[in-house]
Enzyme design. Structure first.
Site: not given
Length: 320
Positions: A61, A65, A71, A73, A75, A93, A160, A190-191, A243
């Site tokens: 994750r 993110h 991109g 990087d 950050s 976050n 998203p 998401h598994t 799941d």
């Protein structure tokens, strides 16, 4: 990615920028300068997993993110300062964790090759290791990313949201050069993992003016979620695994999705488009085909150009 921030969708699309893929990445980037880097990073991930089973989901994750904001990087790894709230402090976050695994990997790599391997590369490699060490596919990670010096909390709103519909998801991914096929494959991440109630509350309470629960959700599954996440939930860490095998990287996510047992609106959205629905059914039926697609899409996502400029000595702060 709490549902309450859905009102900020306008902000998401106003500030999201189209990112390009970097041509500077190479599979053998560290072969001469730090040949044992990947082994050291994999060992750090493995040690983290022994102590905490949620580490693989956290690292995957974290990488996602990172790449979706400015991109790939690194950050997302930067700490906030007195003058600036970093991406870590942004609403989506706040629940990120296991940054210490990246810190530990960086320390080991720095002992071998000081100032050579970027934090962005360490995160990309750690995400790959998190998947493969959880039983998922392995793949060669292109390397050569540089670390960025800019990290702004509000930029995290470009991610998203779990409440997105298929057109919103498609737009979010296409802005980053990712296709609708990449969307379906990467959603399979998401598994691994867990979600707090706030991210799927919209599906199990006050769904719309006529129904309390999303009718696309399996009724008994919805009932079990409502028990864990009541309307006025006060239990801070209440939620659900994504799941039925949350620490194993497999295709159970897709199997549950076709059974009406997905967690997020954005998961269910994959069944509202003929192309994405066909891919969901394909991956539910074939784990090897999912693995191949996921690995290919991860290489693509992890190659989004972050335009970083340095090799950070400490992953939590820019060089001075």
């Amino acid at each position: 990615m709490a549902a309450k921030f859905v009102s900020l969708l306008v902000t998401v699309f106003v500030f999201a920028s189209t990112l390009s893929f970097s041509n500077a990445l190479s599979l053998n980037y560290y072969d001469q300068t730090c040949p044992k880097a990947e082994t050291a990073i994999a060992e750090a991930v493995h040690k983290g997993m022994i102590n905490d089973k949620t580490v693989p989901a956290a690292l995957l994750r974290m990488h996602f993110h990172d790449c979706f904001v400015r991109g790939c990087d690194g950050s997302v790894l930067l700490n906030s300062t007195v003058k600036n709230q970093a991406e870590k402090g942004g609403p989506p976050n706040i629940s990120l964790h296991a940054f210490y695994v990246i810190d530990n990997a960086k320390k080991e790599v720095e002992k071998m090759c000081p100032g050579v391997v970027s934090c962005a590369d360490i995160l990309a490699l750690a995400a790959r290791d998190a998947v493969s060490l959880s039983g998922g596919p392995n793949w060669n990670v292109p390397k050569g990313r540089k670390d960025g010096r800019i990290s702004i909390a509000n930029d995290s709103l470009q991610l998203p949201f779990p409440t997105f519909n298929i057109s919103q998801l498609q737009q979010s991914f296409s802005q980053r050069g990712l296709s609708i096929d990449d969307l379906v494959a990467l959603s399979g991440g998401h598994t691994l993992g867990f979600s707090h109630c706030s991210s799927f509350q919209n599906r199990i309470h006050n769904f719309n003016n006529k129904m309390d629960v999303d009718p696309s959700m399996d009724p008994s599954f919805a009932s079990s979620l409502r028990q864990v996440c009541p309307m006025h939930n006060k239990v801070k860490n209440a939620g659900s695994f994504l799941d039925s095998s949350p620490t194993v990287f497999d295709n159970a996510y897709y199997k549950m999705l076709v059974q009406g047992k997905s967690i997020f609106s954005s998961d269910q959205a994959l069944l509202t488009n003929s192309r994405t629905q066909a891919l969901v059914q394909k991956y539910a039926a074939s784990q090897p085909e999912f693995y191949e697609a996921f690995a290919n899409s991860m290489v693509k996502m992890s190659s989004i150009n972050g335009a970083g400029t340095e090799i950070r000595l400490d992953c939590r702060s820019v060089n001075h």
